[in-house]
Scaffold this motif. Structure first.
Motif, PDB file in Angstrom:
ATOM      1  N   THR A 177       2.864  -4.506  -3.755  1.00 14.44           N
ATOM      2  CA  THR A 177       3.098  -3.160  -3.242  1.00 14.44           C
ATOM      3  C   THR A 177       2.017  -2.811  -2.224  1.00 14.44           C
ATOM      4  OG1 THR A 177       1.723  -2.130  -4.936  1.00 14.44           O
ATOM      5  CG2 THR A 177       4.071  -2.453  -5.459  1.00 14.44           C
ATOM      6  N   PRO A 178       2.286  -1.840  -1.358  1.00 15.49           N
ATOM      7  CA  PRO A 178       1.250  -1.392  -0.419  1.00 15.49           C
ATOM      8  C   PRO A 178      -0.015  -0.933  -1.141  1.00 15.49           C
ATOM      9  CG  PRO A 178       3.381  -0.550   0.251  1.00 15.49           C
ATOM     10  CD  PRO A 178       3.583  -1.182  -1.089  1.00 15.49           C
ATOM     11  N   GLN A 179       0.141  -0.347  -2.327  1.00 13.78           N
ATOM     12  CA  GLN A 179      -1.030   0.106  -3.081  1.00 13.78           C
ATOM     13  C   GLN A 179      -1.905  -1.073  -3.481  1.00 13.78           C
ATOM     14  OE1 GLN A 179      -0.415   1.518  -7.071  1.00 13.78           O
ATOM     15  NE2 GLN A 179      -2.162   2.935  -6.979  1.00 13.78           N
ATOM     16  N   LEU A 180      -1.277  -2.141  -4.003  1.00 15.56           N
ATOM     17  CA  LEU A 180      -2.048  -3.307  -4.407  1.00 15.56           C
ATOM     18  C   LEU A 180      -2.669  -3.995  -3.197  1.00 15.56           C
ATOM     19  CD1 LEU A 180      -3.084  -5.416  -6.363  1.00 15.56           C
ATOM     20  CD2 LEU A 180      -0.838  -6.531  -6.301  1.00 15.56           C
ATOM     21  N   THR A 181      -1.890  -4.151  -2.139  1.00 18.04           N
ATOM     22  CA  THR A 181      -2.412  -4.786  -0.927  1.00 18.04           C
ATOM     23  C   THR A 181      -3.611  -4.018  -0.391  1.00 18.04           C
ATOM     24  OG1 THR A 181      -0.214  -5.625  -0.361  1.00 18.04           O
ATOM     25  CG2 THR A 181      -1.840  -5.540   1.407  1.00 18.04           C
ATOM     26  N   GLY A 182      -3.489  -2.699  -0.368  1.00 17.23           N
ATOM     27  CA  GLY A 182      -4.594  -1.876   0.113  1.00 17.23           C
ATOM     28  C   GLY A 182      -5.810  -1.959  -0.783  1.00 17.23           C
ATOM     29  N   ALA A 183      -5.578  -2.005  -2.099  1.00 18.18           N
ATOM     30  CA  ALA A 183      -6.691  -2.096  -3.040  1.00 18.18           C
ATOM     31  C   ALA A 183      -7.440  -3.418  -2.887  1.00 18.18           C
ATOM     32  CB  ALA A 183      -6.182  -1.938  -4.467  1.00 18.18           C
ATOM     33  N   LEU A 184      -6.697  -4.508  -2.702  1.00 11.92           N
ATOM     34  CA  LEU A 184      -7.330  -5.813  -2.539  1.00 11.92           C
ATOM     35  C   LEU A 184      -8.100  -5.892  -1.221  1.00 11.92           C
ATOM     36  CD1 LEU A 184      -4.452  -8.110  -3.853  1.00 11.92           C
ATOM     37  CD2 LEU A 184      -6.655  -7.696  -4.963  1.00 11.92           C
ATOM     38  N   ARG A 185      -7.483  -5.400  -0.159  1.00 16.60           N
ATOM     39  CA  ARG A 185      -8.165  -5.440   1.145  1.00 16.60           C
ATOM     40  C   ARG A 185      -9.352  -4.494   1.190  1.00 16.60           C
ATOM     41  NH1 ARG A 185      -5.400  -8.429   4.686  1.00 16.60           N
ATOM     42  NH2 ARG A 185      -3.146  -8.742   4.354  1.00 16.60           N
ATOM     43  N   GLY A 186      -9.298  -3.432   0.407  1.00 14.81           N
ATOM     44  CA  GLY A 186     -10.361  -2.436   0.441  1.00 14.81           C
ATOM     45  C   GLY A 186     -11.528  -2.720  -0.486  1.00 14.81           C
ATOM     46  N   PHE A 187     -11.419  -3.755  -1.326  1.00 17.49           N
ATOM     47  CA  PHE A 187     -12.504  -4.084  -2.242  1.00 17.49           C
ATOM     48  C   PHE A 187     -13.481  -4.997  -1.504  1.00 17.49           C
ATOM     49  CE2 PHE A 187     -14.766  -5.522  -5.951  1.00 17.49           C
ATOM     50  CZ  PHE A 187     -14.677  -4.439  -6.822  1.00 17.49           C
ATOM     51  N   ARG A 188     -14.577  -4.435  -1.021  1.00 18.12           N
ATOM     52  CA  ARG A 188     -15.458  -5.139  -0.086  1.00 18.12           C
ATOM     53  C   ARG A 188     -16.747  -5.655  -0.714  1.00 18.12           C
ATOM     54  NH1 ARG A 188     -13.908  -4.080   5.199  1.00 18.12           N
ATOM     55  NH2 ARG A 188     -11.653  -3.704   5.199  1.00 18.12           N
TER      56      ARG A 188
END
Length: 321
Positions: free
Chosen positions: A263-274
């Motif tokens: 989902t966009p939420q999961l994709t965003g969470a993974l990309r945003g975990f820096r």
């Protein structure tokens, strides 16, 4: 600058025939053997009114005198940085370090570190090497860390770390789905070409990491890790060596893995975990004064727990991996 107290004692008869550094380690258990060896080499130890070598044998009955160097005072500035104190007494301080906080000042981080915060919280820490910090966590690793509040406690905690009796457990999210737990025993040293990185290398020091699967997601795994040694970046290097690098690790993490149909939420969470998804969740040691075995735990911080919830929802929605 305060002067260190001169230490003196008589070599017991039962130590006869032992090396000087071994006899001194038995006489002064609060001082590490490596520290005693250094002082012998620096000429700070006299045995029967002569300057000995660390390998010299003792006969028993000789007077020994040690003149430690003056305490190395910490010169960094005190700063009112909030500390999440888990436990504190006259000897030790246990903290839950947030991700993003550097432990020691250094190149690029001259201030705003844990050491600066300790000097504000406990000004007497300025008289201790590294303000009493005996081990460290990487800047972007969160979790438990112990600090000594006096020299006796510092030496005894260092000895426990050297003997590997300090128990440290971590929780991490790694890229890839691990089938089962296991142990990594692979020496770690400086990377041959990139000096800011560590690597598994035959020239490195012994390093052992035990890992156990806590939960499987579609493209990631939640693992518990236990250290037997404390090498720089040990968990990060060992898991990358297994080809299951830590999620978000900017140095050893490799390519971002997004499960198919995320989902966009999961994709965003993974990309945003820096940052590396690594948290020091448990710490256990023997109290340096009371001798009591003590243990502390710290919950996973919100950024990691939030990501774990999103990964779990995704796994439930798509069935088992």
């Amino acid at each position: 600058m305060p002067q260190a107290k001169v230490l003196s004692a008589r070599i017991p008869p039962e130590q006869a025939g032992r090396r000087l550094d071994q006899a001194l380690a038995a006489l002064f258990p609060d001082i590490t053997r490596s520290q005693l060896q250094q002082w012998i080499e620096e000429g700070r130890v006299s045995l029967a009114d002569r300057l000995p070598r660390k390998r010299d044998k003792v006969s028993g009955g000789e007077m020994v005198e040690i003149r430690p160097p003056p305490p190395r005072e910490t010169t960094s500035a005190a700063q009112p940085i909030p500390l999440a104190i888990v436990y504190e007494d006259d000897d030790v301080l246990v903290l839950d370090k947030p991700a993003g906080l550097v432990v020691h000042p250094g190149a690029g981080n001259p201030k705003d570190t844990l050491l600066n915060a300790l000097l504000h919280h406990f000004p007497a820490a300025a008289q201790l090497p590294r303000a009493g910090i005996v081990h460290r966590l990487d800047k972007d690793t969160s979790g438990l860390l112990v600090v000594a509040k006096n020299e006796r406690a510092r030496q005894r905690l260092i000895r426990q770390l050297q003997k590997r009796t300090v128990e440290r457990e971590y929780v991490a999210i790694v890229n890839g789905v691990l089938v089962a737990g296991g142990t990594v025993e692979a020496p770690i040293g400086r990377h041959r070409h990139e000096r800011t990185r560590m690597a598994v290398t035959e020239r490195g020091k012994t390093a052992i990491t035990h890992y156990r699967v806590l939960k499987k997601y579609r493209a990631h795994t939640l693992v518990q890790l236990k250290l037997e040694s404390g090498r720089t970046h040990q968990i990060r290097v060992h898991m990358a060596h297994l080809h299951f690098p830590l999620l978000g690790d900017p140095v050893y993490g490799g390519r971002l893995r997004v499960p198919k149909g995320a989902t966009p939420q999961l994709t965003g969470a993974l990309r945003g975990f820096r940052r590396q998804a690594l948290h020091a969740a448990k710490l256990a040691l023997v109290h340096p004064t009371t001798g009591e075995r003590m243990q502390w735990t710290a919950s996973v911080p919100k950024d990691m727990s939030g990501l774990m919830e999103i990964l779990a929802r995704d796994a439930r929605a798509h069935g088992p991996p």
